[in-house]
Each structure stands twice: as structure tokens, then as C-alpha cells.
Design a protein around this motif. Sequence first.
Motif, short mmCIF file in Angstrom:
data_model
loop_
_atom_site.label_atom_id
_atom_site.label_comp_id
_atom_site.label_asym_id
_atom_site.label_seq_id
_atom_site.Cartn_x
_atom_site.Cartn_y
_atom_site.Cartn_z
N LEU A 58 2.02 -2.19 -3.83
CA LEU A 58 2.58 -1.81 -2.54
C LEU A 58 4.02 -2.31 -2.42
CD1 LEU A 58 -0.42 -2.63 -0.16
CD2 LEU A 58 0.18 -0.45 -1.20
N ARG A 59 4.86 -1.50 -1.82
CA ARG A 59 6.24 -1.88 -1.62
C ARG A 59 6.62 -1.65 -0.16
NH1 ARG A 59 5.09 -3.74 -5.57
NH2 ARG A 59 6.01 -3.60 -7.68
N PRO A 60 7.24 -2.65 0.46
CA PRO A 60 7.65 -2.46 1.87
C PRO A 60 8.75 -1.42 1.98
CG PRO A 60 8.56 -4.48 0.98
CD PRO A 60 7.61 -3.96 -0.07
N ARG A 61 8.87 -0.82 3.15
CA ARG A 61 9.93 0.16 3.38
C ARG A 61 11.30 -0.52 3.27
NH1 ARG A 61 10.18 1.36 8.28
NH2 ARG A 61 8.51 0.07 9.12
N ALA A 62 12.27 0.22 2.83
CA ALA A 62 13.61 -0.31 2.71
C ALA A 62 14.12 -0.80 4.05
CB ALA A 62 14.55 0.76 2.14
N GLY A 63 14.73 -1.98 4.04
CA GLY A 63 15.28 -2.51 5.27
C GLY A 63 14.33 -3.37 6.07
N VAL A 64 13.04 -3.38 5.69
CA VAL A 64 12.06 -4.19 6.44
C VAL A 64 12.16 -5.65 6.01
CG1 VAL A 64 9.61 -4.59 6.84
CG2 VAL A 64 10.51 -2.25 6.78
N THR A 65 12.27 -5.88 4.70
CA THR A 65 12.38 -7.24 4.21
C THR A 65 13.59 -7.32 3.26
OG1 THR A 65 10.94 -6.77 2.33
CG2 THR A 65 9.91 -7.67 4.32
N PRO A 66 14.15 -8.50 3.07
CA PRO A 66 15.28 -8.64 2.14
C PRO A 66 14.88 -8.20 0.75
CG PRO A 66 15.03 -10.60 3.51
CD PRO A 66 13.82 -9.77 3.75
#
Length: 333
Positions: free
Chosen positions: A325-333
Motif C-alpha cells: 500500500l502506498r499513501p496518496r501523494a502529498g498526504v505524508t512526507p
Amino acid sequence: MLRLIRGFEELALTLVKAGAIPGGIHPYIGQEAVAVGVCSALGPADRLTSTHRGHGHVLARGAAPHRLLAELAGRVDGLNGGRGGSMHAADLSLGILGANGIVGAGAPIAVGAAWALKHRAATDSGTAADGGPAADSRVAVDGAVAVAFFGDGALNQGVLLESLNLAAMWRLPVVFVCENNGYATTLPAATAVAGSANGRAAAFGIPAEQVDGMDTEAVRAAAVRAVEWARSGGGPGFLECRTYRYEGHHTMERRMKLRYRTPEEVTAWRERDPLPRAAALLDPATVAGLDRSVAEQLAAAEEFALASAHPDPAGALDHLYADGLRPRAGVTP
């Protein structure tokens, strides 16, 4: 154990106020006799599911106070690495299959555990059927049972009723324990539950017993009967423990200043506090010694919990059922 649970919860309240325990807790203060009475009737192979108000169950089952406190504080040395917190503490080595933040959701987990125990026994004896445990294999592997704790607020939850039905149909070794403290958050049970708690069990043919949940010895005696019934192949049992929480549903109530119980009601229940009732059975020197021992344990638990490190945010996605799983861009550093 009564003194330990009470002291643990009082310490936890202090740490919530200090900001060391994030998110708050659902205090178990007042209900200790239920956890202690029921868990004292269990053996090492038995399973247990808990509730959002589950610290007492986890401690009574034998979990280490310092590791549970570290879990509440969200530290890496907690029972679950700080990932479960107050409402999801578990210790599989002790048969604690987890506290649960969803009302009534521990019941089907306990039923599943009981089914697995019975299915293993049936498979070992060569009598299992594809549709479920064999009818003539009544005793679970190692004679183990599962216990499901839940509150009066779960009595109208469909998942609990489905669990009662399956447990009865398959004669599973599971004991349902309703901790009826009179309120589902702020809603009085009398205004929300038609019939009775034990009536729910009776509808499925499950033997049920109502017991004074402020009396540890009475709870233990009833639990022994229900557990032995389930352990011997009799099928599920049901206990309604009439109890009371002295604190609010959640620590947030202290800020909200909710008023849904009269001072007279709280005072009347405090006169039935399970701790002095149990202490009256012991000599004063023994009581004083137990108090000192608990105070030392809790002081050490606090020191351990607050010295434990916070989890590394980089590992936030570890231990998920799915990886990659990868968080959406801009959600986490």
C-alpha cells in the motif's frame, strides 16, 4: 486482582489527564468483580474476547500491567507495539483474542474460536462433517472454552443475536457474559431493551443466569457453573452480571459535563463497591500488604510505560493484512 484493576484504571485516568495516554479510555472502575470472577473460572487453554471497556478483562486474564499501560500510551513496548491502544489490546499467548471498539463484535470472534476448538476435536477423532463440527463431538480440544464479554448496549446488535444462534445450533463451548451496567453510553438500558438480557439467551435455548455483578464470589460461582457446562459438552451458556461503572462512559465526559445519572443513584451503587466487599473477607494486615504490592507494581508500570519509545512513523503500514500500500501523494512526507 480487584485492587490491581482499580489502581490501574485510576492511574490511567491520571495519565489521560496528563496527556500521556492519547485519545482517552473507557474506565472499568466499579465493574471489577465481573472480570475477576469470570476469569478466575478459566483455565490456561481458554479463549477470551473483550470490549472497548476491556482493561479489566485483559488484566484479570493475566496480562502484564506494565505492558498494557505501555499499550495505552501507544509505546513500542506495549502488548501490541502501541498499535492497538486501549480498545484493541490483545495477547494471544494468554488466549486474549482482543478487546474491540465495535459494540458486540467480540461475540462472533469468540464463537469462531469455540467452533475452531470443537472442530479440531472432531477432526482429531475423525468424526467431523463438512458443514460444521460433528454432532457427536461435543467436547472441544483440551476441553477449552471461549468467553465473550459485552455490555447491555450490545443486546440489540444483530451480530450478537447471530452469534447466540450459531453457538446454540452447533452446541459450541462458549460463554456469553453480559456486563449490564445500566447504560449504553448515556442511554438507560430500560429505555432501549425490550424484554431482558437473559430472555435473549432463552430464545435460543441457551441456559442463562443473572448474578450480582458487584459480588466477586457470586460472579465466580456462576461463571464456574457456566464454564463447566460448556467445557463438558453442554453447549453455550449465558451470564447477565448486573454491575455499574462509577466513571463516565469515556473520559471525554469529564469535559462535556454530561448529566444523565443522579448523584443519589451513583452513591447507592458506590455502597456496593466490590473492593471493600472483598476486603472484608480478609484480615487487615493482608489487605494492607496487597495494597502495598499493587502500588509497587503500578509505580513500576508507569515508569516502564513512560520510558518506552514511541513507534517510528516510518513503520505505520507494517503488520497490515495487505502489503504494497502506498499513501496518496502529498498526504505524508
